[in-house]
Design a protein around this motif. Sequence first.
Motif, PDB file in Angstrom:
ATOM      1  N   LEU A 556      12.614  -5.982  -0.149  1.00 47.06           N
ATOM      2  CA  LEU A 556      11.116  -6.203  -0.498  1.00 47.06           C
ATOM      3  C   LEU A 556      10.415  -4.892   0.161  1.00 47.06           C
ATOM      4  O   LEU A 556       9.682  -4.086  -0.542  1.00 47.06           O
ATOM      5  CB  LEU A 556      10.403  -7.223  -0.211  1.00 47.06           C
ATOM      6  N   GLU A 557      10.605  -4.776   1.327  1.00 45.33           N
ATOM      7  CA  GLU A 557      10.061  -3.417   2.147  1.00 45.33           C
ATOM      8  C   GLU A 557      10.458  -2.199   1.976  1.00 45.33           C
ATOM      9  O   GLU A 557       9.769  -1.390   1.466  1.00 45.33           O
ATOM     10  CB  GLU A 557      10.154  -3.672   3.564  1.00 45.33           C
ATOM     11  N   ASN A 558      11.653  -2.168   1.289  1.00 45.34           N
ATOM     12  CA  ASN A 558      12.076  -0.947   0.639  1.00 45.34           C
ATOM     13  C   ASN A 558      11.340  -0.687  -0.627  1.00 45.34           C
ATOM     14  O   ASN A 558      11.205   0.600  -0.986  1.00 45.34           O
ATOM     15  CB  ASN A 558      13.659  -0.921   0.524  1.00 45.34           C
ATOM     16  N   GLN A 559      11.143  -1.562  -1.306  1.00 48.37           N
ATOM     17  CA  GLN A 559      10.611  -1.547  -2.542  1.00 48.37           C
ATOM     18  C   GLN A 559       9.195  -1.193  -2.526  1.00 48.37           C
ATOM     19  O   GLN A 559       8.579  -0.259  -3.245  1.00 48.37           O
ATOM     20  CB  GLN A 559      10.688  -2.640  -3.478  1.00 48.37           C
ATOM     21  N   LEU A 560       8.589  -1.774  -1.527  1.00 48.98           N
ATOM     22  CA  LEU A 560       7.114  -1.315  -1.307  1.00 48.98           C
ATOM     23  C   LEU A 560       7.136   0.119  -0.739  1.00 48.98           C
ATOM     24  O   LEU A 560       6.131   0.828  -1.025  1.00 48.98           O
ATOM     25  CB  LEU A 560       6.538  -2.237  -0.350  1.00 48.98           C
ATOM     26  N   GLN A 561       8.090   0.523   0.123  1.00 54.04           N
ATOM     27  CA  GLN A 561       7.933   1.926   0.528  1.00 54.04           C
ATOM     28  C   GLN A 561       8.267   2.907  -0.355  1.00 54.04           C
ATOM     29  O   GLN A 561       7.442   3.933  -0.540  1.00 54.04           O
ATOM     30  CB  GLN A 561       9.061   2.093   1.572  1.00 54.04           C
ATOM     31  N   LEU A 562       9.288   2.388  -1.598  1.00 48.19           N
ATOM     32  CA  LEU A 562       9.404   3.593  -2.485  1.00 48.19           C
ATOM     33  C   LEU A 562       8.025   3.666  -3.324  1.00 48.19           C
ATOM     34  O   LEU A 562       7.835   4.406  -3.989  1.00 48.19           O
ATOM     35  CB  LEU A 562      10.678   2.847  -3.392  1.00 48.19           C
ATOM     36  N   ASP A 563       7.466   2.270  -3.803  1.00 49.86           N
ATOM     37  CA  ASP A 563       6.231   2.623  -4.386  1.00 49.86           C
ATOM     38  C   ASP A 563       4.847   3.124  -3.608  1.00 49.86           C
ATOM     39  O   ASP A 563       4.400   4.024  -4.349  1.00 49.86           O
ATOM     40  CB  ASP A 563       5.719   1.018  -4.799  1.00 49.86           C
ATOM     41  N   ASN A 564       4.888   3.057  -2.404  1.00 52.36           N
ATOM     42  CA  ASN A 564       4.146   3.896  -1.467  1.00 52.36           C
ATOM     43  C   ASN A 564       4.453   5.466  -1.745  1.00 52.36           C
ATOM     44  O   ASN A 564       3.354   6.222  -1.985  1.00 52.36           O
ATOM     45  CB  ASN A 564       4.142   3.638  -0.175  1.00 52.36           C
TER      46      ASN A 564
END
Length: 1000
Positions: A556-564
């Motif tokens: 989830l954190e990787n997904q959020l970082q990618l979206d950022n």
Amino acid sequence: MKIIEIHIYGYGQLENLKITNLSDFQVFYGENEAGKSTIMAFIHGILFGFPTKQQFDLRYEPKHSSKYGGKIRIYHEEHGYAVIERIKGKAAGDVKVVMDSGVIGGEELLKELTGNFDKSLYQAIFSFNLQGLQNIHQLKDEDIGKFLFSAGTLGTEQLSKAETFLQRELDLRFKPTGKKPLLNERLQALHEISGELKKAAAKNKEYESLITKNDVLQEEMLAITDALQELAKKMEKLNEWKRIEPIVKEERRIKKELNELGEIRFPARGMERMEKLNQLIHPYQAEIVSISDRIENMKQELTTIEPTISLLENEPAILRLLNQIPIMEQWNLEKQQCEVKLAELEDKLSITREKLHLSLNEDDILAINTNIYMRNQVEIVSRKRQKLEETKVELEAQYQEEKNGLEEIEKDVRFVERQVLSKQERLQLEEHINAATDKKSLEWELNSIQEQIEIFKLANERDKTAKENINKQKRIQFFLFEFILFGLLLYGMFTKQWVLFSFGVLGCIGIALFMMKSTKPIKEEKVKQKLNGLLDKETNLRQKIESAKYLDITKLENQLQLDNQRLDELQLLKMSLKQQQIQYNKALTKLEEWEKESSQNKEQLLSISNELKIPEYIAVMFLQEAFELIEQCKSIYREKKQLQERLGQINQLQDEIEEGLKSYENRFLEVKGLDLHNSAYLLRNKLKEEHEKQIKSQERNGKLADLIADLKQKSQELVLLQSEHDKLLQTANTETELQFYERGEKAEKQAFLLERYNHLLSQLQYATLPEQAWESYLSIHDCDEVIAGLNLEASKFHSKLKELQENQASIKYEIQILEEGGVYSDILHHYKQKKFELEEAAKEWSVYCLSQQILAQTIDKYKNIHLPRMLSKAEEYMSILTDGSYNKIHLQKSGSGFLVEREDHTLFEAKELSQGTMEQLYVSIRLSLATTLYEKYQFPIIIDDSFVNFDAKRTNKVIELLKTLEGNQLLFFTCHAHLLPLFQRENILSIEKGAIQVIH
């Protein structure tokens, strides 16, 4: 309040020092030990008293002088100018306050000027230094939010310290799952002794009977005690009503008067403005009359020096005649020269018309406009036509290039937008991450709630068992009494003794009602409610833990970082798109401007060709050459015409000169029949005299025009003043000034009543008696009589309680005799001792628990009512200090602390901010506290080198913010010379060896 002057008689190292004309933003500069701290302490001492010898603050008593103290001159918005003097005397010094109005007072008047502030509260709100910022550096991460919240409420860290202190004391005394805390240890010891006591008590039935009686007496005493407490509450409410009764009645009376006055329309400062207008209108009227008189006098003077206008009008003709007299003999030679030149012009004209090849006659060519402006227009249009053709190719190529670049960037933006998460998906992702992060805290909270549930269940079972035993014993007693009364009832009925019969019936009914009332399960309902609430919390926490169990937080954190990253990329692309759109619009604008210029050029070309009367095809190719040929033709025609006219003129002039001079001689000279030269001489003198008259007349006319203009201006200004006067009357809905002043007096009365009404409301808001109960208390005619009745009823209860206490003492004595017989008495004594110790410890724990609840309620009330307005201003200051990087401040949902929102909508706890940003947040909160919640107390804000840890940019920002503050005077003390260029030189005072000088 603003400090105007400071005069120090003797304070520390400063003696006989006087500082005057302090500005709204005053800077005190000096090196260490120059006296800055002494001046700050002097201001605090004059306003709030010198430190006593028992306090830790320095007293600053002079070492080399007997004078101690000084005075300051202030300006108070409500009370005007005043001088506050404090000298050595009692512990805090003797103070004297002298108002400019003549009022003289002491501490009471000073408290009125300072709004009843004390020194600690003033320093907490309006005076802060480097210590406040250093406190942030010394705190742990979890305490930073509490410290900032405390600074936003009280201005200091006292609130944060109080919360920490209360929680620490509670943990030392009791923990639900602990063993070492005091209450936990004593509960365990009491439980062990209770088991031993029950075993010993089983051996003595008589003892149990006495214990039961003792318990019954105890319950009756508790009932009487509750009744006494209820009476005490009633008397407390009556005493509170007795205190606020006159305030409530006055509030009702003022409210009624305000309703009778109704809504009054009256302009702000209307009476003052009306007075000023009347003071201006009368002088203007007098000036207008004076100027009108001067204008009439000037007009009369002009009639005496009026020149002969007809002579001056004919001056050019007369001078022309006079100047032609010497050259009459040359005109014959000039005739011959003109005839020769006319023949040459005819040949030249024939050649030029062949080149031009236009079917135009002489009048048509002469009518063509060929002035300098037309020549310039022809040249400009020709050059512009050539330049436009060259520019067109370049603009078309540039437009196509920018268009292709714009389409490419728009394509990239659409591609990245499709990859970015939607707002709802992103919020859901952040909630999953937060849920997975808080899993441990949820598990800990679940364990705590489970322990509380177990405690409540055990307590509930114990209460049920004890109550069943008590109810069983009560039912036996009730049935016994019921049986006796029933027998009394039957005996009275059979013997026809109706008094005994009635007593038996009423006794049976009363005992039955008392039995029903005593069996109401009040305490069990409360325990069930608390237990159900804990069970609901347990269910919710289990659901949250289950939902967080299956989340992969790393993914989830990787997904959020990618979206950022995609959001950042999209932001850059949008910026590029915006820039490219600007370039594209510029290229498109240039093409449109070229089309517009080309159209304008063509219109100008056609306009010029029509005006020059040449065909369009010639104008497009040979406009400038055709214009030059037309100019040549016109020049020849003019010269030819001039020669012809000259010949006619020469012939006429010779005849007209003598006739003209004779005509003017007859019109304007008194002597007639003179020769030509004498007539010319007299005409010249006559012209000179009339010119002198004309100059004088023009001077007088100029002055007359100035006076007329001045009169017009004054009249217009008078009209404006009169319009403002009428506007004031119209605003107040009045027709005359008398009505205006009458309505003004009503408006002032209404303002006074509103102020008094608000003052009464501010007093009533601290009343403990709710407003809904006032109406019922207003019907009471004599509170003292009602209180006396309640006191009488209380004395009866006290008598009954004393009787029960005596019975209980007798029973306790019998129990004591039984207890002295063996082991049971020792165990019971030990049990009661432990129980007493537990009760005392529980009372102490409940005091801290209640204090914590009151503090939490106070914090919640402050957060919901006062804090939002303060936070709004703090957000404004924070945005200025951080250049908009941080623009929102949110409250924590639970507890005390803040969340700071960055410009990209990322939230940070206070502990997550950098040291510099945290200090900026502290400064924003402290300044907003003084300018919002305490805005009506416009005291001077004193700042002592609080920004030395800031870098140059942050220092400049905070100084700019301070300069924008209005309402409060700022006194800034610093020992750093590099800060001085940030202030105006006239606002800087240098302190050096006890002397003050202005920095130039």
